[in-house]
Design a protein around this motif. Structure first.
Motif, mmCIF file in Angstrom:
data_model
loop_
_atom_site.group_PDB
_atom_site.id
_atom_site.type_symbol
_atom_site.label_atom_id
_atom_site.label_comp_id
_atom_site.label_asym_id
_atom_site.label_seq_id
_atom_site.Cartn_x
_atom_site.Cartn_y
_atom_site.Cartn_z
ATOM 1 N N ASP A 55 4.016 5.843 -5.348
ATOM 2 C CA ASP A 55 3.702 5.941 -6.827
ATOM 3 C C ASP A 55 2.742 7.061 -7.094
ATOM 4 N N ARG A 56 1.761 7.509 -6.407
ATOM 5 C CA ARG A 56 0.729 8.480 -6.239
ATOM 6 C C ARG A 56 1.426 9.774 -5.638
ATOM 7 N N GLY A 57 2.307 9.880 -4.990
ATOM 8 C CA GLY A 57 2.942 10.921 -4.296
ATOM 9 C C GLY A 57 2.431 11.099 -3.048
ATOM 10 N N LYS A 58 2.031 10.193 -2.537
ATOM 11 C CA LYS A 58 1.090 10.397 -1.086
ATOM 12 C C LYS A 58 1.644 9.879 0.034
ATOM 13 N N LYS A 109 6.093 16.394 -7.719
ATOM 14 C CA LYS A 109 5.200 16.753 -8.613
ATOM 15 C C LYS A 109 3.974 17.238 -7.803
ATOM 16 N N SER A 110 3.475 16.485 -6.755
ATOM 17 C CA SER A 110 2.318 16.807 -6.127
ATOM 18 C C SER A 110 2.492 17.973 -5.214
ATOM 19 N N THR A 138 3.944 1.456 -1.210
ATOM 20 C CA THR A 138 4.628 1.574 -2.411
ATOM 21 C C THR A 138 3.550 2.271 -3.423
ATOM 22 N N ARG A 139 2.236 2.031 -3.521
ATOM 23 C CA ARG A 139 1.315 2.456 -4.308
ATOM 24 C C ARG A 139 1.191 3.844 -4.081
ATOM 25 N N GLN A 140 1.032 4.263 -2.792
ATOM 26 C CA GLN A 140 1.308 5.565 -2.276
ATOM 27 C C GLN A 140 2.165 6.400 -2.753
ATOM 28 N N GLU A 191 1.024 -1.234 0.045
ATOM 29 C CA GLU A 191 -0.008 -0.093 -0.066
ATOM 30 C C GLU A 191 0.798 1.225 0.037
ATOM 31 N N ALA A 227 7.068 11.726 -8.021
ATOM 32 C CA ALA A 227 5.506 11.927 -7.877
ATOM 33 C C ALA A 227 5.250 12.783 -6.517
ATOM 34 N N ASN A 262 -1.493 15.980 2.716
ATOM 35 C CA ASN A 262 -0.731 14.746 2.545
ATOM 36 C C ASN A 262 -0.109 14.498 3.711
#
Length: 298
Positions: free
Chosen positions: A87-90, A284-285, A83-85, A81, A281, A118
């Motif tokens: 990737d989304r910049g979270k 970028k965010s 890792t996915r966050q 989870e 990411a 965030n």
């Protein structure tokens, strides 16, 4: 090395204590499930289940392995989870360098609103001169800088945050301290001024000097200090006056009075700067967040 899949199979059987129910839960047939559990027991060289026609029970080794297997699966799910966050910049961290010119209003506002949106981003703040920030960015010590341009680097991108006028800070016992209307720098022609070191940030220093040239005189330099807070303290002590960005008015010192200047053709520009090759990411965010705060004037 134990396959993660076998660990999930084992947990299902251990929780159901029934191979048929566990197979249904896993959406596989029973024979392959039984075979995988046997392989797992062979890999571990232990018996995990006591089996007979009527009941399936965990052995003591099985009970221990269940506890540890659940812990491992939970940690792996968290890693997936996060890792996915990332990737989304979270999720992750963001290192930000900043100069004193954004300390008193811009930086706190940006960090507060970004952190609220965030909460899993760890923000690391380091106060640096504009020149040091450029160096830190190129050496990948920080992800983004908030500084006073110009910058001399082809590897960096820059975006203006705002342009603010300069004001003058004078001791509160100064004869002009009670003025309510804007004042000209000419009134302070024969008085000493406190400056920053040009090497710390030549864009900031040159902007202030150009303001004096616009009026038509060269200032008397009494002291040098690189932190705005230190400069205000020196003004309070009567060491000299100082031309500072208007946002310094948010820093209150009862022994210092801030006056608006008639000369406003020169302003202090604050910008964000980052490496062109940084495809993070999270970075970028943050840049997108800054753009949404109605702070970018150009």
């Amino acid at each position: 090395m134990i396959e993660f899949r076998r660990m999930l199979y084992f947990i299902a059987v251990a929780e159901e204590l029934n191979f048929t129910k566990a197979a249904d839960r896993l959406k596989i047939s029973q024979p392959p499930l039984s075979q995988q559990i046997k392989i797992l027991e062979k890999e571990l060289n232990v018996t995990l289940f006591n089996r007979n026609k009527r009941v399936v029970e965990l052995t003591e080794a099985g009970k221990y392995f269940l506890e540890k297997a659940k812990d491992i699966v939970q940690k792996l799910e968290l890693i997936y989870e996060e890792t996915r966050q990332i990737d989304r910049g979270k999720f992750g961290k963001l290192s930000i360098g900043f100069t004193g010119s954004v300390t008193y209003d811009l930086l706190p506002k940006l960090i507060q609103t970004y952190q609220q949106a965030n909460p899993k981003i760890n923000i690391i703040l380091t106060q640096m001169s504009s020149a040091r920030q450029v160096e830190a960015l190129e050496n990948k010590e920080i992800d983004i800088g908030m500084l006073v341009p110009p910058i001399e680097s082809n590897s960096l991108k820059i975006k203006t945050l705002r342009c603010e006028p300069f004001i003058i800070a004078i001791p509160s016992n100064h004869p002009l301290a009670n003025l309510k209307e804007p004042v000209s720098l000419l009134n302070f022609k024969n008085e000493p001024f406190i400056f920053t070191d040009r090497d710390v940030g030549h864009g900031y220093y040159d902007a202030i000097i150009s303001l004096f040239y616009e009026v038509g005189f060269s200032p008397i330099k009494s002291q040098q200090a690189n932190e705005l807070q230190t400069i205000v303290s020196l003004v309070a002590s009567g060491v000299g006056n100082a031309v500072l960005p208007a946002s310094i008015k948010n820093y209150i010192n009862k022994k210092v009075t801030y006056l608006t200047l008639n000369e406003n053709n020169t302003s202090c520009t604050s910008s964000i700067v980052w490496r062109k090759d940084n495809d993070s990411a999270i970075l970028k965010s943050f840049i997108e967040h800054v753009g949404l705060q109605d702070l970018c004037l150009s």
